[in-house]
Design a protein around this motif. Sequence first.
Motif, PDB file in Angstrom:
ATOM      1  N   ALA A  52       2.919   5.497  -5.986  1.00 25.91           N
ATOM      2  CA  ALA A  52       2.560   5.428  -7.409  1.00 25.91           C
ATOM      3  C   ALA A  52       1.506   6.475  -7.733  1.00 25.91           C
ATOM      4  O   ALA A  52       1.518   7.068  -8.817  1.00 25.91           O
ATOM      5  N   GLY A  53       0.595   6.709  -6.782  1.00 24.26           N
ATOM      6  CA  GLY A  53      -0.426   7.747  -6.970  1.00 24.26           C
ATOM      7  C   GLY A  53       0.184   9.115  -7.157  1.00 24.26           C
ATOM      8  O   GLY A  53      -0.334   9.941  -7.916  1.00 24.26           O
ATOM      9  N   LEU A  99      -3.128   2.440   8.633  1.00 29.93           N
ATOM     10  CA  LEU A  99      -2.481   1.260   8.048  1.00 29.93           C
ATOM     11  C   LEU A  99      -0.964   1.347   8.175  1.00 29.93           C
ATOM     12  O   LEU A  99      -0.300   0.361   8.518  1.00 29.93           O
ATOM     13  N   ILE A 100      -0.410   2.518   7.905  1.00 32.71           N
ATOM     14  CA  ILE A 100       1.039   2.706   8.014  1.00 32.71           C
ATOM     15  C   ILE A 100       1.476   2.553   9.473  1.00 32.71           C
ATOM     16  O   ILE A 100       2.515   1.940   9.757  1.00 32.71           O
ATOM     17  N   ASN A 101       0.694   3.074  10.405  1.00 32.32           N
ATOM     18  CA  ASN A 101       1.022   2.919  11.824  1.00 32.32           C
ATOM     19  C   ASN A 101       0.983   1.448  12.242  1.00 32.32           C
ATOM     20  O   ASN A 101       1.832   1.000  13.023  1.00 32.32           O
ATOM     21  N   ILE A 129       1.125  10.699   1.803  1.00 33.62           N
ATOM     22  CA  ILE A 129      -0.326  10.609   1.960  1.00 33.62           C
ATOM     23  C   ILE A 129      -0.947  11.998   1.871  1.00 33.62           C
ATOM     24  O   ILE A 129      -1.941  12.208   1.174  1.00 33.62           O
ATOM     25  N   GLU A 130      -0.343  12.949   2.564  1.00 35.62           N
ATOM     26  CA  GLU A 130      -0.848  14.327   2.546  1.00 35.62           C
ATOM     27  C   GLU A 130      -0.829  14.890   1.119  1.00 35.62           C
ATOM     28  O   GLU A 130      -1.802  15.506   0.674  1.00 35.62           O
ATOM     29  N   ARG A 131       0.258  14.663   0.403  1.00 39.52           N
ATOM     30  CA  ARG A 131       0.347  15.164  -0.980  1.00 39.52           C
ATOM     31  C   ARG A 131      -0.686  14.492  -1.873  1.00 39.52           C
ATOM     32  O   ARG A 131      -1.294  15.139  -2.727  1.00 39.52           O
ATOM     33  N   LEU A 132      -0.860  13.194  -1.685  1.00 38.28           N
ATOM     34  CA  LEU A 132      -1.819  12.480  -2.521  1.00 38.28           C
ATOM     35  C   LEU A 132      -3.234  13.003  -2.292  1.00 38.28           C
ATOM     36  O   LEU A 132      -4.003  13.142  -3.245  1.00 38.28           O
ATOM     37  N   VAL A 176       0.836  -1.202   0.000  1.00 36.21           N
ATOM     38  CA  VAL A 176       0.000   0.000   0.000  1.00 36.21           C
ATOM     39  C   VAL A 176       0.872   1.253   0.000  1.00 36.21           C
ATOM     40  O   VAL A 176       0.515   2.258  -0.616  1.00 36.21           O
ATOM     41  N   GLU A 177       2.028   1.203   0.664  1.00 35.31           N
ATOM     42  CA  GLU A 177       2.923   2.369   0.611  1.00 35.31           C
ATOM     43  C   GLU A 177       3.373   2.620  -0.826  1.00 35.31           C
ATOM     44  O   GLU A 177       3.385   3.758  -1.294  1.00 35.31           O
TER      45      GLU A 177
END
Length: 181
Positions: free
Chosen positions: A44-45, A103-105, A81-84, A38-39
């Motif tokens: 990729a996003g 999820l990352i945590n 994540i913030e940028r996406l 997922v990271e």
Amino acid sequence: MWDYDSLIGKASRYFKRAAQASSDSECDVMATWLLLGVELLIRAGLAETSPALNADPIFMVDAVRGQENAKAKTIPISTAIERLTQLLPPTAESDLKAPAIALINLRNAELHSGMAALDIDAAGWLPSFTRVVDIICAHLGVEAKDIVGDEIIGWGRTLVDKADQAVIKEVNTRIKPHETC
């Protein structure tokens, strides 16, 4: 290095490893591969818009200055994540940001502590994973099942439906005593 094709390809490989672990009944191994993937999907996003969105600003400055010893470094995943979220429709921000960070945590707790953080029921994290993947794949214009696989996405969507029904039931239960005839 951070181009869309390499990131989406690696994410897809990790998701395939997760599917293999799923068929071997190794749920914690499956979860590890999914959370690592997922990271890459998040990155990729960003790369789909520009690979530079994944680059640490100091690396970018050094690279622009022509410093040959500039060490390639990505931004922290929380920044990614913030940028996406800035590239998504405003309604998708809350649907992506909090679940992706959770999820990352969870992944970090598993990989960087003595906790067996992934020794939990998939219903506790797979719905969030599925929602995050669906949002990112919609942004990328690809089908989640083509990236993650039919089995895992199908299982995740079943758990999403169950979680949604549980929320609806809870809301209705709380409203019922306050209804007037």
